[in-house]
Design a protein around this motif. Structure first.
Motif, PDB file in Angstrom:
ATOM      1  N   ASP A   1      -0.149   3.500  -6.737  1.00 54.19           N
ATOM      2  CA  ASP A   1      -0.281   2.058  -6.966  1.00 54.19           C
ATOM      3  C   ASP A   1      -1.172   1.465  -5.872  1.00 54.19           C
ATOM      4  OD1 ASP A   1      -0.080  -0.580  -7.535  1.00 54.19           O
ATOM      5  OD2 ASP A   1       2.115  -0.688  -7.375  1.00 54.19           O
ATOM      6  N   TYR A   2      -2.449   1.657  -6.021  1.00 56.27           N
ATOM      7  CA  TYR A   2      -3.389   1.359  -4.924  1.00 56.27           C
ATOM      8  C   TYR A   2      -3.478  -0.133  -4.617  1.00 56.27           C
ATOM      9  CZ  TYR A   2      -6.805  -0.084  -8.440  1.00 56.27           C
ATOM     10  OH  TYR A   2      -7.441  -0.737  -9.449  1.00 56.27           O
ATOM     11  N   ILE A   3      -3.232  -0.967  -5.593  1.00 54.65           N
ATOM     12  CA  ILE A   3      -3.315  -2.417  -5.347  1.00 54.65           C
ATOM     13  C   ILE A   3      -2.219  -2.844  -4.382  1.00 54.65           C
ATOM     14  CG2 ILE A   3      -3.067  -4.685  -6.435  1.00 54.65           C
ATOM     15  CD1 ILE A   3      -4.480  -3.448  -8.902  1.00 54.65           C
ATOM     16  N   GLU A   4      -1.056  -2.249  -4.529  1.00 56.78           N
ATOM     17  CA  GLU A   4       0.051  -2.570  -3.633  1.00 56.78           C
ATOM     18  C   GLU A   4      -0.061  -1.815  -2.306  1.00 56.78           C
ATOM     19  OE1 GLU A   4       4.003  -2.436  -5.451  1.00 56.78           O
ATOM     20  OE2 GLU A   4       4.719  -1.467  -3.619  1.00 56.78           O
ATOM     21  N   LYS A   5      -0.584  -0.602  -2.359  1.00 58.10           N
ATOM     22  CA  LYS A   5      -0.475   0.292  -1.196  1.00 58.10           C
ATOM     23  C   LYS A   5      -1.651   0.224  -0.229  1.00 58.10           C
ATOM     24  CE  LYS A   5       3.439   2.129  -2.463  1.00 58.10           C
ATOM     25  NZ  LYS A   5       4.663   1.830  -1.676  1.00 58.10           N
TER      26      LYS A   5
ATOM     27  N   HIS B   1      -5.179  -1.941   1.547  1.00 57.06           N
ATOM     28  CA  HIS B   1      -5.797  -3.226   1.878  1.00 57.06           C
ATOM     29  C   HIS B   1      -6.746  -3.638   0.741  1.00 57.06           C
ATOM     30  CE1 HIS B   1      -8.305  -6.176   3.946  1.00 57.06           C
ATOM     31  NE2 HIS B   1      -7.356  -6.264   4.868  1.00 57.06           N
ATOM     32  N   PRO B   2      -6.756  -4.924   0.410  1.00 54.90           N
ATOM     33  CA  PRO B   2      -7.581  -5.343  -0.741  1.00 54.90           C
ATOM     34  C   PRO B   2      -9.082  -5.144  -0.546  1.00 54.90           C
ATOM     35  CG  PRO B   2      -6.524  -7.232   0.363  1.00 54.90           C
ATOM     36  CD  PRO B   2      -5.905  -6.000   0.924  1.00 54.90           C
TER      37      PRO B   2
ATOM     38  N   SER C   1      -9.310   2.764 -10.010  1.00 58.10           N
ATOM     39  CA  SER C   1      -9.516   1.542 -10.783  1.00 58.10           C
ATOM     40  C   SER C   1      -8.535   1.501 -11.941  1.00 58.10           C
ATOM     41  CB  SER C   1     -10.949   1.483 -11.317  1.00 58.10           C
ATOM     42  OG  SER C   1     -11.101   0.356 -12.181  1.00 58.10           O
ATOM     43  N   GLN C   2      -8.212   0.271 -12.365  1.00 56.47           N
ATOM     44  CA  GLN C   2      -7.389   0.108 -13.569  1.00 56.47           C
ATOM     45  C   GLN C   2      -8.239  -0.210 -14.784  1.00 56.47           C
ATOM     46  OE1 GLN C   2      -4.374  -2.795 -12.401  1.00 56.47           O
ATOM     47  NE2 GLN C   2      -3.066  -1.157 -11.608  1.00 56.47           N
TER      48      GLN C   2
ATOM     49  N   ASP D   1       2.054  -1.261   3.566  1.00 51.19           N
ATOM     50  CA  ASP D   1       1.324  -1.591   2.342  1.00 51.19           C
ATOM     51  C   ASP D   1       0.387  -2.762   2.648  1.00 51.19           C
ATOM     52  OD1 ASP D   1       2.833   0.331   1.188  1.00 51.19           O
ATOM     53  OD2 ASP D   1       3.999  -0.994  -0.097  1.00 51.19           O
ATOM     54  N   ASN D   2      -0.716  -2.791   2.015  1.00 46.94           N
ATOM     55  CA  ASN D   2      -1.745  -3.831   2.211  1.00 46.94           C
ATOM     56  C   ASN D   2      -2.558  -3.681   3.486  1.00 46.94           C
ATOM     57  OD1 ASN D   2      -1.274  -5.366  -0.169  1.00 46.94           O
ATOM     58  ND2 ASN D   2       0.633  -6.049   0.773  1.00 46.94           N
TER      59      ASN D   2
ATOM     60  N   SER E   1      -6.922   7.156  -3.670  1.00 44.76           N
ATOM     61  CA  SER E   1      -5.520   7.114  -4.079  1.00 44.76           C
ATOM     62  C   SER E   1      -5.348   8.121  -5.202  1.00 44.76           C
ATOM     63  CB  SER E   1      -5.190   5.687  -4.553  1.00 44.76           C
ATOM     64  OG  SER E   1      -4.471   5.675  -5.753  1.00 44.76           O
TER      65      SER E   1
END
Ligand SMILES: [Zn+2]
Length: 449
Positions: free
Chosen positions: A231-235, A237-238, A246-247, A315-316, A374
């Protein structure tokens, strides 16, 4: 100068193009027109048309057991990869297997194991996987011909020669005795499609998430589909770039709908689950001329065991390289110092053996310094025993063989005839050294059969 090269690469993160082209690193979401039309011009070395191994009745021989300079011919097509493995199974009495699940197009993910005790899964300690990215041509060939050489030399009491690097029969026996599992064609649908169309196809061919009118939206990037910081968006840094995952189904790095949503990644997990004493894993990719090792999420660090991929406190903040202390976002992925030293030792030996084969210089460094990812298989392999201490520790590697073919501008992953031959020599020499280093460092838990 070579020591300096290694040093400078460690200090300079985000070096490369491996697996992703520069434009793909800038924007991993191509527009529909970005899917190449079928190529008919120069596509490098051709793909074999028939079946040189005749369904398994003709035994393949690698370049190391033949006269130096032997022409290895065209790239192996998907049928030949299977026939070659069947032939090795019949000739040398090694064990064939297929993973439980078929691919989207209905193909099995097959493999074989050699050098261990027949019937004893825990006597196998090294796992080679190839062709997870379809367009990285020659990936399967490298491991098929290497295993063909190793088994031939073992049976006929000979050594092996790869260009400037030679191995004795004693080396051959020691390498084979590590117990080797190999799945040479991890992405059979993608490779078949790429070989048929010359479209520089990377992903598999799963059309579940495909968007009508956008052929780029077919397929999942299998090397983003493993359960490691999936879950790269959560895990992460943006601000970490699109190399992560990518999703968007049209992206080259589309991660799929969930971790292990794909039969191909489940097959690799299944091999790890069913061989409880694995200690070493290498995933074979092209190109950048580098042997990568864990971690791929962020820089390695040895001082803070609590700062790791399982700790949601971080995370982040993961994935920024180099870290900016002023911004308070310093994060490094924990690795026990002994593990790091073992990884470096095997990697350095392997890369020097590759250099000795052809004179081309390979580098070696932690994967995140190329670009953070990821869901990659090499990180997943090494992460397993941190998540479940009951599982064996598997040192994870990702080999990016070759340096690209600038003559095929539409797809530099397609090798020229000369490059194909160089890759076979370099990778085989590297595999031999990797096996010998692994056997010196330690292969993992003893078998229980
Ligand atoms: Zn790749």
């Amino acid at each position: 100068m070579k020591a300096l090269t290694l040093f400078s690469s460690l200090a300079l993160p985000l070096l490369g193009e491996a697996c992703l082209l520069p434009e793909e690193l800038l924007d991993a979401v191509p527009a529909p027109h970005m899917v190449l039309p079928r190529q008919t011009g120069n596509t490098g070395l051709g793909v074999g048309q028939g079946d040189r191994f005749d369904g398994g009745s003709v035994v393949p021989r690698g370049p190391g057991s033949q006269e130096h300079g032997t022409d290895m011919g065209l790239l192996l097509n998907v049928k030949e990869i299977h026939s070659a493995v069947r032939a090795l199974v019949d000739e040398y009495g090694i064990e064939y297997f297929e993973a439980p699940d078929k691919t989207y197009d209905g193909n099995p993910i097959f493999g074989a194991r050699a050098g261990g005790t027949p019937g004893c899964a825990s006597s196998y300690h090294v796992y080679f996987n190839a062709a997870i990215h379809a367009r990285e041509r020659g990936s399967a060939d490298n491991i098929v011909y290497f295993m063909a050489d190793l088994l031939y030399a073992n049976k006929h009491n000979t050594g092996l020669r790869y260009g400037g690097r030679t191995y004795s029969n004693c080396d051959v026996r020691r390498a084979l005795a590590t117990g080797i599992v190999f799945t040479p064609l991890a992405n059979p649908d993608g490779v078949a499609w790429d070989q048929e169309t010359n479209t520089c196809w990377r992903k598999n061919r799963n059309a579940t998430s495909a968007i009508e009118g956008n052929p780029a939206s077919v397929g999942v990037d299998l090397n983003r589909n493993f359960d490691f910081l999936y879950d790269y968006i959560e895990k992460f840094h943006p601000d970490v770039g699109p190399s992560l995952a990518s999703q968007n189904p049209a992206a080259q790095t589309f991660q799929g709908l969930s971790a292990f949503s794909e039969a191909e990644s489940r097959a690799i997990r299944w091999v790890m689950d069913t061989h409880p004493s694995l200690g070493w894993y290498m995933d074979i990719h092209s190109y950048t001329g580098v042997l990568l090792y864990a971690w791929g999420s962020d820089e390695n660090q040895i001082r803070k065991p609590y700062m790791n991929f399982m700790n949601s406190t971080y995370d982040n903040v993961r994935g920024l390289l180099p870290d900016d202390p002023d911004a308070g976002d310093v994060y490094g992925e924990y690795i026990p110092s002994r593990d790091w030293a073992d990884k470096v030792y095997a990697a350095e030996r392997s890369k020097l053996a590759m250099h000795a084969a052809t004179g081309r210089y390979y580098d070696a460094y932690p994967a995140a310094l190329l670009y953070p990812t990821s869901g990659a298989s090499d990180d997943y392999a090494y992460a397993r025993h941190f998540v479940d201490p009951g599982l064996s520790k598997i040192h994870g590697y990702c080999l990016e063989f070759g340096f690209g073919n600038s003559q095929v501008r539409s797809c530099p992953f397609y090798p020229s005839p000369q490059q194909y031959h160089q890759h076979l020599l370099e990778t085989a020499s590297g595999f031999m050294e990797f096996l010998l280093a692994a056997s010196e460092i330690g292969l993992g838990p003893e078998g229980t059969c």
